[in-house]
Write a protein that holds these residues in place. Structure first.
Motif, mmCIF file in Angstrom:
data_model
loop_
_atom_site.group_PDB
_atom_site.id
_atom_site.type_symbol
_atom_site.label_atom_id
_atom_site.label_comp_id
_atom_site.label_asym_id
_atom_site.label_seq_id
_atom_site.Cartn_x
_atom_site.Cartn_y
_atom_site.Cartn_z
ATOM 1 N N SER A 1 24.898 -12.327 -6.136
ATOM 2 C CA SER A 1 25.157 -13.140 -4.951
ATOM 3 C C SER A 1 25.081 -12.337 -3.657
ATOM 4 N N GLN A 2 25.289 -11.034 -3.759
ATOM 5 C CA GLN A 2 25.237 -10.165 -2.585
ATOM 6 C C GLN A 2 24.518 -8.866 -2.932
ATOM 7 N N PRO A 3 23.213 -8.948 -3.163
ATOM 8 C CA PRO A 3 22.460 -7.750 -3.557
ATOM 9 C C PRO A 3 22.496 -6.685 -2.473
ATOM 10 N N GLU A 4 22.463 -5.430 -2.926
ATOM 11 C CA GLU A 4 22.536 -4.298 -2.006
ATOM 12 C C GLU A 4 21.160 -3.724 -1.687
ATOM 13 N N ARG A 5 20.251 -3.835 -2.659
ATOM 14 C CA ARG A 5 18.917 -3.268 -2.497
ATOM 15 C C ARG A 5 17.880 -4.232 -3.065
ATOM 16 N N VAL A 6 16.618 -3.993 -2.715
ATOM 17 C CA VAL A 6 15.553 -4.866 -3.234
ATOM 18 C C VAL A 6 14.298 -4.047 -3.492
ATOM 19 N N GLN A 7 13.608 -4.406 -4.570
ATOM 20 C CA GLN A 7 12.263 -3.900 -4.839
ATOM 21 C C GLN A 7 11.289 -5.051 -4.633
ATOM 22 N N LEU A 8 10.316 -4.852 -3.767
ATOM 23 C CA LEU A 8 9.264 -5.844 -3.528
ATOM 24 C C LEU A 8 7.971 -5.318 -4.145
ATOM 25 N N TRP A 9 7.536 -5.938 -5.244
ATOM 26 C CA TRP A 9 6.336 -5.511 -5.953
ATOM 27 C C TRP A 9 5.145 -6.377 -5.549
ATOM 28 N N GLY A 10 3.987 -5.742 -5.417
ATOM 29 C CA GLY A 10 2.787 -6.496 -5.098
ATOM 30 C C GLY A 10 1.737 -5.633 -4.440
ATOM 31 N N TRP A 11 0.952 -6.269 -3.576
ATOM 32 C CA TRP A 11 -0.088 -5.602 -2.798
ATOM 33 C C TRP A 11 0.289 -5.711 -1.329
ATOM 34 N N PHE A 12 0.173 -4.597 -0.601
ATOM 35 C CA PHE A 12 0.638 -4.581 0.786
ATOM 36 C C PHE A 12 -0.351 -3.843 1.683
ATOM 37 N N SER A 13 -0.495 -4.379 2.895
ATOM 38 C CA SER A 13 -1.312 -3.752 3.935
ATOM 39 C C SER A 13 -0.386 -3.484 5.115
ATOM 40 N N THR A 14 -0.149 -2.215 5.414
ATOM 41 C CA THR A 14 0.823 -1.844 6.448
ATOM 42 C C THR A 14 0.122 -1.443 7.741
ATOM 43 N N ALA A 15 0.796 -1.686 8.850
ATOM 44 C CA ALA A 15 0.235 -1.357 10.163
ATOM 45 C C ALA A 15 0.021 0.143 10.301
ATOM 46 N N VAL A 16 -1.097 0.512 10.894
ATOM 47 C CA VAL A 16 -1.372 1.923 11.176
ATOM 48 C C VAL A 16 -0.588 2.326 12.418
ATOM 49 N N PRO A 17 0.262 3.350 12.327
ATOM 50 C CA PRO A 17 1.065 3.755 13.492
ATOM 51 C C PRO A 17 0.198 4.122 14.697
ATOM 52 N N GLN A 18 0.731 3.879 15.852
ATOM 53 C CA GLN A 18 0.080 4.220 17.123
ATOM 54 C C GLN A 18 -1.197 3.430 17.387
ATOM 55 N N THR A 19 -1.362 2.274 16.717
ATOM 56 C CA THR A 19 -2.498 1.396 17.007
ATOM 57 C C THR A 19 -1.955 0.019 17.357
ATOM 58 N N ARG A 20 -2.820 -0.848 17.895
ATOM 59 C CA ARG A 20 -2.393 -2.188 18.319
ATOM 60 C C ARG A 20 -2.642 -3.245 17.257
ATOM 61 N N ASP A 21 -3.690 -3.061 16.431
ATOM 62 C CA ASP A 21 -3.996 -4.106 15.457
ATOM 63 C C ASP A 21 -4.703 -3.583 14.210
ATOM 64 N N ASP A 22 -4.558 -2.302 13.910
ATOM 65 C CA ASP A 22 -5.196 -1.735 12.718
ATOM 66 C C ASP A 22 -4.217 -1.713 11.546
ATOM 67 N N TYR A 23 -4.772 -1.910 10.338
ATOM 68 C CA TYR A 23 -3.958 -1.931 9.122
ATOM 69 C C TYR A 23 -4.618 -1.086 8.041
ATOM 70 N N GLU A 24 -3.772 -0.485 7.212
ATOM 71 C CA GLU A 24 -4.277 0.246 6.058
ATOM 72 C C GLU A 24 -4.896 -0.741 5.065
ATOM 73 N N ALA A 25 -5.820 -0.251 4.242
ATOM 74 C CA ALA A 25 -6.370 -1.089 3.178
ATOM 75 C C ALA A 25 -5.249 -1.458 2.210
ATOM 76 N N PRO A 26 -5.314 -2.641 1.607
ATOM 77 C CA PRO A 26 -4.249 -3.047 0.683
ATOM 78 C C PRO A 26 -4.081 -2.053 -0.463
ATOM 79 N N GLN A 27 -2.821 -1.788 -0.793
ATOM 80 C CA GLN A 27 -2.491 -0.916 -1.901
ATOM 81 C C GLN A 27 -1.449 -1.597 -2.779
ATOM 82 N N ALA A 28 -1.503 -1.310 -4.080
ATOM 83 C CA ALA A 28 -0.542 -1.874 -5.025
ATOM 84 C C ALA A 28 0.653 -0.938 -5.171
ATOM 85 N N GLY A 29 1.802 -1.519 -5.460
ATOM 86 C CA GLY A 29 3.001 -0.730 -5.680
ATOM 87 C C GLY A 29 4.233 -1.537 -5.331
ATOM 88 N N TYR A 30 5.280 -0.836 -4.897
ATOM 89 C CA TYR A 30 6.491 -1.568 -4.509
ATOM 90 C C TYR A 30 7.151 -0.908 -3.305
#
Length: 250
Positions: free
Chosen positions: A41-70
């Motif tokens: 009812s009150q989880p402390e942590r979470v694992q999010l599994w899947g494919w993710f594309s994260t923002a490239v630091p210091q850019t306005r609209d660039d993203y890393e290629a999708p990668q699998a993991g959590y």
């Protein structure tokens, strides 16, 4: 949970399609599984599994290629209530193949961990503008969204699943609603101890899922890997790889 069209500052409409002058989203992803840690009812942590594309630091609209993991997160005391609500929102859409947007590119988003990595110190959960589900026909020309939607998602067995001994049906989510609706699927399964492997012929897509039952049968206690990729003429999707084990008697 906020759903529907993604609306954000810096979005310009030109010729009927959005031109991303500045995209503040920190993470685009397809969440396949959510693991809540701690009290249900009150989880402390979470694992999010899947494919993710994260923002490239210091850019306005660039993203890393999708990668699998959590992604592995903990919420601090100030954001815990909001974080838990968002984790449950993400659990609601996990496994349905929809792309979600969350976090901010202007703040740390945490590190994407490989499937074989044991959960270590969790990152701070990036509370930002909430969870937005991207509708199938929305923003399909935005590069990180388009790239995520063209990855066939392994549904069963999923990573680290324990599978009953005997015949196994491998299941992948078909690429419906994309430019590769008619793609066929090539599966492969291998016994990681003996090296025995089997590859399917290209299989016609199912309406929601595409499946294949190999001749190789699962043995209790053994480790297996299965892979799948979609092919459509000269186009090939990213190859998806998943490890699982034969279930031993309890």
């Amino acid at each position: 949970m906020r759903t529907g069209t993604l609306l954000m500052t810096g979005l310009l409409i030109l010729g009927g399609w959005p031109a991303w002058a500045s995209d503040p989203v920190g993470i685009y992803g397809v969440v396949e599984r959510v693991v809540l840690e701690g009290d249900d009812s009150q989880p402390e942590r979470v694992q999010l599994w899947g494919w993710f594309s994260t923002a490239v630091p210091q850019t306005r609209d660039d993203y890393e290629a999708p990668q699998a993991g959590y992604l592995y997160y903990v919420a601090d005391a100030k954001t815990q209530r909001v974080a838990r609500r968002e984790w449950r929102d993400l659990a609601d859409v996990a496994g349905n193949g929809q792309v979600v947007a969350f976090a901010s590119r202007y703040e740390p988003v945490g590190s994407l961990r490989k499937a074989h990595e044991q959960p270590g110190k969790p990152d701070a959960y990036p509370v930002a503008a909430g969870i937005t589900v991207i509708e199938a026909d929305t923003q399909r020309k935005h590069a990180p969204i388009a790239a995520l939607r063209e990855i066939p998602l392994a549904r069963f067995p999923f990573h680290a699943d324990k599978v009953e001994a005997g015949e196994v049906e491998l299941k992948v989510r078909s690429l419906r609603g994309t430019s590769h609706d008619g793609a066929r699927y090539i599966f492969e399964i291998a016994d990681e101890q003996s090296g025995q492997r089997e590859t399917s012929e290209p299989i016609e897509p199912g309406e929601t899922y595409t499946t294949w039952t190999p001749r190789i049968e699962i043995e209790a206690g053994k480790s297996y890997v299965w892979r799948v990729r979609a092919v459509d003429g000269r186009w090939k999707s990213r190859r998806v790889e998943t490890h699982f084990q034969g279930k031993t008697a309890s």
